[in-house]
Write a protein that holds these residues in place. Structure first.
Motif, PDB file in Angstrom:
ATOM      1  N   SER A  84       0.847  -1.191   0.000  1.00  0.00           N
ATOM      2  CA  SER A  84       0.000   0.000   0.000  1.00  0.00           C
ATOM      3  C   SER A  84       0.879   1.236   0.000  1.00  0.00           C
ATOM      4  N   LEU A  85       0.299   2.360  -0.370  1.00  0.00           N
ATOM      5  CA  LEU A  85       0.991   3.651  -0.291  1.00  0.00           C
ATOM      6  C   LEU A  85       0.389   4.520   0.806  1.00  0.00           C
ATOM      7  N   MET A  86      -0.309   3.885   1.758  1.00  0.00           N
ATOM      8  CA  MET A  86      -0.898   4.619   2.874  1.00  0.00           C
ATOM      9  C   MET A  86       0.147   5.020   3.908  1.00  0.00           C
ATOM     10  N   ALA A  87       1.391   4.538   3.749  1.00  0.00           N
ATOM     11  CA  ALA A  87       2.520   4.913   4.588  1.00  0.00           C
ATOM     12  C   ALA A  87       2.301   4.574   6.052  1.00  0.00           C
ATOM     13  N   HIS A  88       2.062   3.291   6.322  1.00  0.00           N
ATOM     14  CA  HIS A  88       1.982   2.818   7.695  1.00  0.00           C
ATOM     15  C   HIS A  88       3.306   2.230   8.164  1.00  0.00           C
ATOM     16  N   ASP A 105      10.036  10.026 -14.220  1.00  0.00           N
ATOM     17  CA  ASP A 105       9.288  10.332 -15.440  1.00  0.00           C
ATOM     18  C   ASP A 105       8.137   9.363 -15.649  1.00  0.00           C
ATOM     19  N   ALA A 106       8.245   8.172 -15.088  1.00  0.00           N
ATOM     20  CA  ALA A 106       7.176   7.176 -15.187  1.00  0.00           C
ATOM     21  C   ALA A 106       7.374   6.163 -14.069  1.00  0.00           C
ATOM     22  N   THR A 107       6.337   5.374 -13.826  1.00  0.00           N
ATOM     23  CA  THR A 107       6.376   4.362 -12.776  1.00  0.00           C
ATOM     24  C   THR A 107       5.938   3.025 -13.344  1.00  0.00           C
ATOM     25  N   ILE A 108       6.742   1.997 -13.082  1.00  0.00           N
ATOM     26  CA  ILE A 108       6.364   0.628 -13.418  1.00  0.00           C
ATOM     27  C   ILE A 108       5.848  -0.029 -12.142  1.00  0.00           C
ATOM     28  N   VAL A 109       4.634  -0.549 -12.194  1.00  0.00           N
ATOM     29  CA  VAL A 109       4.070  -1.282 -11.054  1.00  0.00           C
ATOM     30  C   VAL A 109       4.066  -2.759 -11.426  1.00  0.00           C
ATOM     31  N   VAL A 110       4.891  -3.533 -10.739  1.00  0.00           N
ATOM     32  CA  VAL A 110       5.021  -4.957 -11.026  1.00  0.00           C
ATOM     33  C   VAL A 110       3.954  -5.719 -10.251  1.00  0.00           C
ATOM     34  N   LEU A 122      -2.371  -1.784  -4.958  1.00  0.00           N
ATOM     35  CA  LEU A 122      -1.241  -0.874  -5.129  1.00  0.00           C
ATOM     36  C   LEU A 122      -1.309  -0.161  -6.470  1.00  0.00           C
ATOM     37  N   VAL A 123      -1.773  -0.853  -7.497  1.00  0.00           N
ATOM     38  CA  VAL A 123      -1.895  -0.237  -8.821  1.00  0.00           C
ATOM     39  C   VAL A 123      -2.824   0.972  -8.773  1.00  0.00           C
ATOM     40  N   LEU A 124      -3.995   0.804  -8.176  1.00  0.00           N
ATOM     41  CA  LEU A 124      -4.970   1.894  -8.131  1.00  0.00           C
ATOM     42  C   LEU A 124      -4.473   3.053  -7.285  1.00  0.00           C
ATOM     43  N   GLN A 125      -3.787   2.757  -6.173  1.00  0.00           N
ATOM     44  CA  GLN A 125      -3.240   3.837  -5.350  1.00  0.00           C
ATOM     45  C   GLN A 125      -2.167   4.610  -6.111  1.00  0.00           C
ATOM     46  N   THR A 126      -1.360   3.898  -6.910  1.00  0.00           N
ATOM     47  CA  THR A 126      -0.329   4.576  -7.709  1.00  0.00           C
ATOM     48  C   THR A 126      -0.972   5.434  -8.789  1.00  0.00           C
TER      49      THR A 126
END
Length: 485
Positions: A84-88, A105-110, A122-126
């Motif tokens: 998650s990107l909620m930073a807990h 410049d871009a982000t790859i989400v594996v 995680l994809v949707l949060q990004t």
């Protein structure tokens, strides 16, 4: 694909930002859940040897590598794996901050092709943060083996970003991935994705979003959402970069009014966070519905049966004790003969070294210091410690690659919780039996600073190979004592 490489250790975010970009470089952030093959993708693209493992939290430092593809230089930054990107936790905060402020410049989400819906969180949060993203669906070889079919065109349509199938171990799809990343990095307009939240949440966001026009280039809607969640680390990071959203009295009043509206609707701060997470999970289900088809419904039945055997209350602990007992027995029994041979070979050279120094007419004190001191101690340490470590760590790696180590942590988590510690400490303690230094270094996977400190301190009490006498060493000790009499 021409490859060059470099690596960075753990640094502050500002230090990483200052060294990550060269002239003409395209910076790519590599994000993903733990254990989805993110480090394998990174290694294949950059030619580096970033260690890969089969337990959460393996990558907790940022690694940086260069990749030259079609006369374009990419700098890939392997940020910590996170759900998650909620930073807990520390790794979530580092991952989120790099995506927000790292200048990528871009982000790859594996993602893992065998459990894509779980990774979609995680994809949707990004995508709420940046529209310059590419979804890398890794482990396609495993998906084919389990007869899982994915409609990538439908996923692209629903997500609005490229979705690329990849099998990093076989270098399948990596060129297509880099082509898509190049196009994503060149986009002049890439709006962030909007996720539908309950009506009361949307009303609160409508109060704040129009007032957050300038927030360091980040989407105003997402900043409003984080303000309502009282995300103190993000506010502090924005403040350091001269974009403090709550410094404006108008924004502060709107935030207070939005929170009062939520309270009037009977929604506490904790419930608000749960509603946000639930909305993301439901949205992930919608995205993946009809896009993933399982030819065999029971494709993971063997894994589930294995989980029930290895993690149940009745058989989990006995199986763990048996497995560790076998590893320790193989280590101790298997190291006996190699330790004996090494000892005989190394100590057999000592008289020759002494004769060599006497031939040179070296002082007695110099001969004693170098031969009886340095060489004899070094020979003893090598003969005692090297064989057990050479056996233990490959066996430990087999347990790691099989995925059994997370199950050990799961089994022992309740016991460690009663001691106010973390279940992940079980992994570092197992490593400590091989080498305390490796065990202490492995403590970085633990999220809480307090629990991490407990693990570091107590790991020193685990008897490593240097403090665990081997059978051959016992014989030598008994023989040396008998010689005194």
């Amino acid at each position: 694909m021409g490859l060059t490489s470099e690596s960075t250790g753990k640094r502050t975010l500002d230090e990483i930002f200052s060294v990550v970009r060269g002239d003409g470089d395209t910076v790519i952030a590599l994000a993903g859940n733990p254990n989805v093959g993110k480090s394998t993708v990174f290694n294949q693209l950059t030619g580096l040897k970033q260690h890969t493992g089969n337990w959460p939290g393996k990558t907790v430092t940022n690694a940086q590598g260069r990749c030259l593809y079609r006369n374009r230089s990419y700098v890939l930054v392997d940020i910590p794996g996170t759900y998650s990107l909620m930073a807990h936790s520390a790794e979530e905060e580092v991952a989120r901050d790099f995506i927000c402020f790292g200048g990528a410049d871009a982000t790859i989400v594996v993602c893992d092709a065998t459990c894509l819906e779980r990774n979609m969180n995680l994809v949707l949060q990004t995508l709420e943060i940046t529209g310059r993203a590419v979804i890398c669906v890794n482990l396609m070889d495993e998906a084919r083996r389990k007869q899982i079919h994915i409609d990538f065109d439908l996923l692209e349509e629903r997500l609005g970003v490229p979705v690329i199938p990849v099998s990093a171990r076989g270098r399948e799809g990596l060129d297509t991935l880099l082509d898509a990343v190049g196009r994503a990095a060149d986009l002049k307009i890439a709006p962030a994705r909007r996720i539908r939240y309950p009506k009361v949440v949307e009303q609160a966001l409508e109060l704040l979003t129009p007032l957050l026009a300038d927030c360091g280039g980040l989407p105003a809607r997402w900043i409003a959402l984080r303000l309502l969640c009282d995300d103190a680390p993000l506010i502090a990071a924005l403040r350091q970069r001269g974009a403090d959203p709550i410094a404006d009295e108008t924004v502060l009043n709107a935030l207070r009014q939005a929170r009062e509206g939520l309270q009037a609707a009977g929604i506490s701060e904790e419930q608000f966070g749960d509603m946000v997470v639930s909305s993301i999970v439901l949205h992930a289900e919608e995205v993946c519905s009809d896009a993933i088809r399982f030819e065999r419904v029971d494709y993971n039945s063997f894994d589930r049966r294995l989980d029930r055997l290895l993690t149940s209350r009745a058989t989990g602990i006995p199986a763990m004790l048996l497995m560790l007992a076998v590893v320790f027995w193989l280590t101790i029994a298997g190291a006996n003969r190699p330790s004996q041979l090494l000892s005989q070979a190394l100590f057999g050279l000592q008289p020759h070294l002494t004769a060599f120094f006497e031939m040179l007419n070296a002082p007695v004190w110099l001969t004693g210091a170098l031969v009886d001191g340095v060489y004899r101690v070094l020979a003893w340490v090598i003969s005692v410690m090297l064989p057990p470590m050479a056996i233990f760590f490959p066996l430990f790696t087999l347990l790691e690659d099989s995925g059994y180590l997370p199950r050990i942590a799961f089994n022992l988590d309740r016991c460690f919780q009663r001691c106010n510690a973390c279940g992940k400490q079980a992994l570092t303690m197992c490593m400590g039996f091989g080498c305390n230094a490796a065990g202490v270094t492995g403590c970085r996977i633990i999220d809480s600073p307090r629990e991490r400190l407990i693990a570091i301190i107590t790991n020193n009490f685990v008897p490593c190979n240097g403090r665990l006498p081997q059978p051959y060493e016992w014989k030598q000790m008994r023989f040396s004592r008998l010689k005194k009499f």
